[in-house]
Design an enzyme around this catalytic site. Structure first.
Site, PDB file in Angstrom:
ATOM      1  CG  ASP A  64      17.169  81.662 -14.733  1.00 19.07           C
ATOM      2  OD1 ASP A  64      18.223  81.052 -14.971  1.00 19.07           O
ATOM      3  OD2 ASP A  64      16.231  81.728 -15.537  1.00 19.07           O
ATOM      4  CG  ASN A  91      25.186  71.897  -7.786  1.00 20.32           C
ATOM      5  OD1 ASN A  91      25.629  70.752  -7.939  1.00 20.32           O
ATOM      6  ND2 ASN A  91      23.893  72.128  -7.567  1.00 20.32           N
ATOM      7  CE1 TYR A 155      24.505  67.667 -17.445  1.00 16.78           C
ATOM      8  CE2 TYR A 155      25.880  65.732 -17.804  1.00 16.78           C
ATOM      9  CZ  TYR A 155      25.242  66.605 -16.942  1.00 16.78           C
ATOM     10  OH  TYR A 155      25.353  66.427 -15.582  1.00 16.78           O
ATOM     11  CB  ALA A 158      27.489  72.312 -21.073  1.00 13.06           C
TER      12      ALA A 158
HETATM   13  N1  LIG Z   1      23.331  63.439 -10.358  1.00 12.61           N
HETATM   14  C1  LIG Z   1      24.333  63.034 -11.133  1.00 12.61           C
HETATM   15  O1  LIG Z   1      24.517  61.842 -11.398  1.00 12.61           O
HETATM   16  C2  LIG Z   1      25.316  64.041 -11.675  1.00 12.61           C
HETATM   17  C3  LIG Z   1      26.483  63.554 -12.255  1.00 12.61           C
HETATM   18  C4  LIG Z   1      27.416  64.454 -12.763  1.00 12.61           C
HETATM   19  C5  LIG Z   1      27.154  65.811 -12.688  1.00 12.61           C
HETATM   20  N2  LIG Z   1      26.007  66.258 -12.135  1.00 12.61           N
HETATM   21  C6  LIG Z   1      25.816  67.705 -12.078  1.00 12.61           C
HETATM   22  O2  LIG Z   1      25.647  68.084 -10.739  1.00 12.61           O
HETATM   23  C7  LIG Z   1      24.809  69.232 -10.659  1.00 12.61           C
HETATM   24  C8  LIG Z   1      23.646  68.944  -9.727  1.00 12.61           C
HETATM   25  O3  LIG Z   1      22.935  67.821 -10.218  1.00 12.61           O
HETATM   26  P1  LIG Z   1      21.765  67.132  -9.395  1.00 12.61           P
HETATM   27  O4  LIG Z   1      21.781  65.696  -9.777  1.00 12.61           O
HETATM   28  O5  LIG Z   1      21.818  67.517  -7.970  1.00 12.61           O
HETATM   29  O6  LIG Z   1      20.490  67.812 -10.114  1.00 12.61           O
HETATM   30  P2  LIG Z   1      19.065  68.242  -9.529  1.00 12.61           P
HETATM   31  O7  LIG Z   1      18.182  68.377 -10.727  1.00 12.61           O
HETATM   32  O8  LIG Z   1      18.628  67.312  -8.458  1.00 12.61           O
HETATM   33  O9  LIG Z   1      19.351  69.679  -8.899  1.00 12.61           O
HETATM   34  C9  LIG Z   1      19.673  70.761  -9.724  1.00 12.61           C
HETATM   35  C10 LIG Z   1      19.163  72.028  -9.082  1.00 12.61           C
HETATM   36  O10 LIG Z   1      19.481  73.123  -9.967  1.00 12.61           O
HETATM   37  C11 LIG Z   1      18.366  73.983 -10.022  1.00 12.61           C
HETATM   38  N3  LIG Z   1      18.376  74.743 -11.267  1.00 12.61           N
HETATM   39  C12 LIG Z   1      18.035  74.318 -12.503  1.00 12.61           C
HETATM   40  N4  LIG Z   1      18.129  75.327 -13.383  1.00 12.61           N
HETATM   41  C13 LIG Z   1      18.554  76.414 -12.689  1.00 12.61           C
HETATM   42  C14 LIG Z   1      18.821  77.756 -13.038  1.00 12.61           C
HETATM   43  N5  LIG Z   1      18.662  78.193 -14.296  1.00 12.61           N
HETATM   44  N6  LIG Z   1      19.234  78.609 -12.075  1.00 12.61           N
HETATM   45  C15 LIG Z   1      19.387  78.181 -10.809  1.00 12.61           C
HETATM   46  N7  LIG Z   1      19.117  76.934 -10.405  1.00 12.61           N
HETATM   47  C16 LIG Z   1      18.711  76.053 -11.346  1.00 12.61           C
HETATM   48  C17 LIG Z   1      17.159  73.059  -9.921  1.00 12.61           C
HETATM   49  O11 LIG Z   1      15.987  73.762  -9.496  1.00 12.61           O
HETATM   50  C18 LIG Z   1      17.646  72.044  -8.886  1.00 12.61           C
HETATM   51  O12 LIG Z   1      17.334  72.441  -7.570  1.00 12.61           O
HETATM   52  C19 LIG Z   1      24.399  69.544 -12.093  1.00 12.61           C
HETATM   53  O13 LIG Z   1      25.269  70.503 -12.630  1.00 12.61           O
HETATM   54  C20 LIG Z   1      24.584  68.214 -12.787  1.00 12.61           C
HETATM   55  O14 LIG Z   1      24.812  68.392 -14.176  1.00 12.61           O
HETATM   56  C21 LIG Z   1      25.072  65.408 -11.619  1.00 12.61           C
END
Ligand SMILES: NC(=O)c1ccc[n+]([C@@H]2O[C@H](COP(=O)([O-])OP(=O)(O)OC[C@H]3O[C@@H](n4cnc5c(N)ncnc54)[C@H](O)[C@@H]3O)[C@@H](O)[C@H]2O)c1
Length: 249
Positions: A64, A91, A155, A158
């Site tokens: 975490d 990430n 968000y 952050a």
């Molecule tokens: N998908 C999008 O459109 C998008 C766009 C811009 C930015 N992002 C960013 O990209 C990153 C990944 O996004 P995604 O779409 O793959 O999300 P996702 O929800 O599919 O994957 C996120 C992963 O992070 C893990 N996670 C959550 N809280 C956690 C913690 N406290 N400690 C460790 N792991 C933790 C979750 O279990 C999950 O496996 C994020 O930072 C998100 O904000 C995503």
């Protein structure tokens, strides 16, 4: 193009699924040892097993990122198994979207903690080793949302915070051969966005507003991250690389 990261060790947080999983797979395909760190133990194990079945080097560690003790354990275990840590991809991230007047303190705190404090704890834990190695890459997954989106005050703050933090660390750690950059994805098709009640409307709007008319895929982000992690990007630091299909703001 040889990225020059064969044999290097990469920690990718939140890499059990989504963008993190694609980033971990890409770095592993380039010959890096990858640590699949995630709060979701079952999924982290599954992803690491998938990569190993492809003949790649991967190891799962349940973490975490908001807990300093977990973060230290992750870094210690990584160094114990692979002998170093060269690449950190911050990430792990979550949204908790609400209009400001409905946003609770918990909505604010949890988004700040996972997206921003987690990145701070991770960077602080790996930096002594990167400084000692005189080589390191920190890549933070920000978002196009750093320009601001309705319902995303927490968000957006952050993700903008990650950019400020990266620019400060780029200044601070450059003398040790450590680069710090951000990747700011636009709308990417992952489980995170597919879970949103307004998923289809957001997806269609994103494609409408992008010059490049297709839905972004996790590998689009993974390629950008692998470039910033590589020797080819050794003179780039404090930068924000937008992977948004050409959409800004
Ligand atoms: N998908 C999008 O459109 C998008 C766009 C811009 C930015 N992002 C960013 O990209 C990153 C990944 O996004 P995604 O779409 O793959 O999300 P996702 O929800 O599919 O994957 C996120 C992963 O992070 C893990 N996670 C959550 N809280 C956690 C913690 N406290 N400690 C460790 N792991 C933790 C979750 O279990 C999950 O496996 C994020 O930072 C998100 O904000 C995503």
């Amino acid at each position: 193009m040889d990225l020059g990261i064969e044999g290097k060790t990469a920690i990718v947080t939140g890499s059990a699924r989504g963008l993190g999983r694609a980033i971990a797979r890409r770095l592993a395909l380039e010959g890096a040892h990858v640590v699949i760190s995630d709060i979701d133990e079952a999924k982290a194990n599954e992803t690491a097993s998938e990569l190993k079945a492809m003949g790649l080097s991967a190891h799962p560690v349940v973490t975490d990122v908001t807990r300093a003790a977990d973060v230290q354990h992750l870094v210690d275990e990584t160094i114990g198994i692979f002998g170093g840590v060269h690449i950190l991809v911050n990430n792990a991230g979550i949204p908790r979207d609400r209009y400001l007047v409905e946003m609770t303190e918990d909505d604010w705190d949890v988004v700040m903690n996972v997206n921003l404090k987690g990145a701070f704890l991770m960077a602080r834990a790996v930096m002594p080793r990167m400084i000692e190695q005189r080589w390191g890459r920190v890549i933070q997954i920000s978002s196009r949302a750093h320009f601001g989106n309705p319902t995303q005050a927490n968000y957006a703050a952050a993700k903008a915070g990650l950019i400020g933090m990266s620019k400060a660390l780029a200044q601070e750690e450059g003398r040790y051969g450590v680069t710090v950059n951000c990747v700011a994805p636009g709308f990417m098709q992952t489980e995170m966005v597919e879970a949103l009640p307004t998923y289809e409307a957001i997806r269609d709007k994103a494609v409408r507003l992008q010059p490049l008319k297709r839905v972004g895929q996790p590998d689009d982000v993974a390629h950008a991250v692998s470039f910033l992690a590589s020797e080819c990007a050794s003179f780039i630091s404090g930068e924000v690389l937008h992977v948004t299909g050409g959409r800004f703001g």
